[in-house]
Write an enzyme that holds these catalytic residues in place. Structure first.
Site, mmCIF file in Angstrom:
data_model
loop_
_atom_site.group_PDB
_atom_site.id
_atom_site.type_symbol
_atom_site.label_atom_id
_atom_site.label_comp_id
_atom_site.label_asym_id
_atom_site.label_seq_id
_atom_site.Cartn_x
_atom_site.Cartn_y
_atom_site.Cartn_z
ATOM 1 N N TYR A 141 0.816 -1.219 0.000
ATOM 2 C CA TYR A 141 0.000 0.000 0.000
ATOM 3 C C TYR A 141 0.848 1.268 0.000
ATOM 4 C CZ TYR A 141 -3.864 -3.141 1.247
ATOM 5 O OH TYR A 141 -4.792 -4.145 1.270
ATOM 6 N N LYS A 191 3.892 -15.371 2.720
ATOM 7 C CA LYS A 191 3.781 -16.157 1.485
ATOM 8 C C LYS A 191 5.215 -16.453 1.060
ATOM 9 C CE LYS A 191 1.275 -17.831 -1.922
ATOM 10 N NZ LYS A 191 0.482 -19.056 -1.746
ATOM 11 N N ASP A 223 -2.555 -18.262 2.390
ATOM 12 C CA ASP A 223 -3.701 -18.986 1.821
ATOM 13 C C ASP A 223 -4.196 -20.055 2.799
ATOM 14 O OD1 ASP A 223 -1.163 -19.972 1.288
ATOM 15 O OD2 ASP A 223 -1.631 -20.725 -0.706
ATOM 16 N N ASP A 247 -4.994 -6.744 6.116
ATOM 17 C CA ASP A 247 -6.233 -6.069 5.722
ATOM 18 C C ASP A 247 -7.302 -7.122 5.431
ATOM 19 O OD1 ASP A 247 -8.055 -4.229 4.839
ATOM 20 O OD2 ASP A 247 -6.949 -3.631 3.038
ATOM 21 N N ASP A 251 -10.481 -8.631 8.166
ATOM 22 C CA ASP A 251 -11.909 -8.547 7.804
ATOM 23 C C ASP A 251 -12.548 -9.924 7.838
ATOM 24 O OD1 ASP A 251 -11.824 -5.830 7.473
ATOM 25 O OD2 ASP A 251 -12.946 -5.871 5.583
#
Ligand code: NAD
Length: 362
Positions: A141, A191, A223, A247, A251
């Site tokens: 970001y 990852k 994942d 992020d 959620d």
């Protein structure tokens, strides 16, 4: 005397923030603390009144306070503005950057009375208590971005994912410190099978882990973590990860608590902490006294715990919320048959009664 900057913002922000302030006032009466609350403009409200989503006076107010209690910002009225003027980017993101708030803590806790309100099977979430810790100022970001035309037409669009060793160390250290006060387990999510930045994240996580021999460290691919969060969420204690993975995973984890209206958060880092509900401005229900103020109230409890070092007082707020839910009081988002529906302010009243019951005159 504790100085608290109150930035209610837009939509349901003012309705829920005022309940959090009332709850803190009740804590002040019960435990003999003096709180000084000063309100500042932020987001769309600030744009309308002062032409900028983060006026200089608001920044100064925050700088001279012990903590920031934030509502939420944004709404359809301001959606078409350029990015630097949008309440979200110009308001909350700018505040995070200004105060170096690199760590976002989102506790996901399933209250016993709400076990049936989550979409998963009750036995999967009963007693669930996870701390999701997201790195907030690095990664994709904030990395270099560009867009260039291709000779054959179309574009090459690039976002860059970068992390430095110190950025990873400080968030991992916080994860271990939090785990020491909890169930002593850290799951570091990356990852590393594909990304160089993740491989370094994993190396640094392991090195920091050696400083904390009493805390179990496990590494998990993002994942797999997404899958484990719905398959067996109770395996997690502190879950720490980089900005974008955090992020998405925070959620996803939030769904486990039953309603967005239950989720508090803290952003820590520089000298000052910012506390806000995990939800947005909910324009669909704003101004109708339908919003659940508990996320804002639990954010105020986090403020007591992390910025003012008042753990007993924070526990008192959390106990009050537990009792009120046990007694069947629900705002519309959590309403089910047989429960007692209350509005935003009345939910605040019920919680305050548990903290500072009205005294009868002798
Ligand atoms: P939202 O969180 O505002 O609402 C999503 C849904 O959840 C809506 O149906 C809403 O009614 C419900 N909801 C949210 N909080 C609730 C509460 N306390 N009680 C009961 N129901 C609640 O997300 P959105 O609709 O995607 O965004 C609305 C606006 O908020 C947008 O402008 C967005 O940019 C902004 N936003 C701001 C922040 C922030 O200030 N940190 C965060 C997220 C979204």
């Amino acid at each position: 005397m504790f100085k608290i900057a109150v930035l209610p913002g837009d939509g349901i922000g003012p309705e829920i923030t005022v309940q959090a302030v009332r709850v803190l006032e009740a804590v002040g009466r019960r435990y003999n603390h003096q709180f000084e609350f000063k309100e500042g403009l932020v987001g769309g409200a600030a744009l309308d009144a002062a032409g900028t989503p983060l006026p200089a006076e608001t920044l100064e107010l925050c700088r001279t306070s012990d903590a920031i209690l934030f509502g939420a910002v944004g709404g359809p009225k301001w959606d078409q503005l350029p990015l630097h003027l949008r309440p979200e980017t110009g308001g909350i993101l700018a505040l995070r950057k200004e105060f170096g708030l690199y760590a976002n803590l989102r506790p996901v806790k399933v209250y016993p009375a709400l076990v049936e309100a989550t979409p998963l099977k009750p036995e999967l979430v009963r007693g669930l208590d996870i701390m999701v810790l997201r790195e907030l100022t690095g990664g994709l970001y904030f990395g270099k971005k560009y867009r260039e035309p291709l000779p054959e037409g179309g574009f090459r669009v690039v976002d860059t994912l970068e992390y430095t060793t110190p950025e990873i160390e400080r968030i991992l250290r916080l994860a271990f410190e939090l785990a020491l006060k909890r169930r002593r387990k850290v799951t570091s999510v990356d990852k590393a099978n594909v990304l160089g930045s993740s491989r370094h994240w994993r190396e640094v996580a392991s090195a920091v882990g050696e400083e904390y021999p009493g805390v179990e460290l496990e590494h998990m691919y993002v994942d797999n973590c997404a899958m484990q969060l719905v398959k067996n969420p109770k395996q997690f204690d502190v879950l720490v990860t980089e900005n974008m993975f955090g992020d998405i995973l925070s959620d996803q984890a939030s769904v486990l608590a039953g309603s967005l209206g239950m989720l508090a958060s803290a952003s820590l880092g520089g000298g000052i902490g910012l506390y806000e509900p995990a939800h947005g401005t909910a324009p669909d229900i704003a101004g109708k006294q339908l919003a659940n103020p508990i996320a804002a109230i639990l954010s105020a409890a986090m403020l007591l715990r992390f910025s003012l070092n008042l753990a007993g007082e924070a526990d008192c707020i959390e106990r009050a919320v537990t009792v009120v839910l046990e007694r069947g009081y629900r705002t519309a988002d959590l309403m089910e048959e047989g429960k007692i529906q209350v509005g935003t302010a009345e939910m605040g009243d019920r919680i305050i009664e548990q903290i500072d019951p009205p005294r009868t005159l002798e």
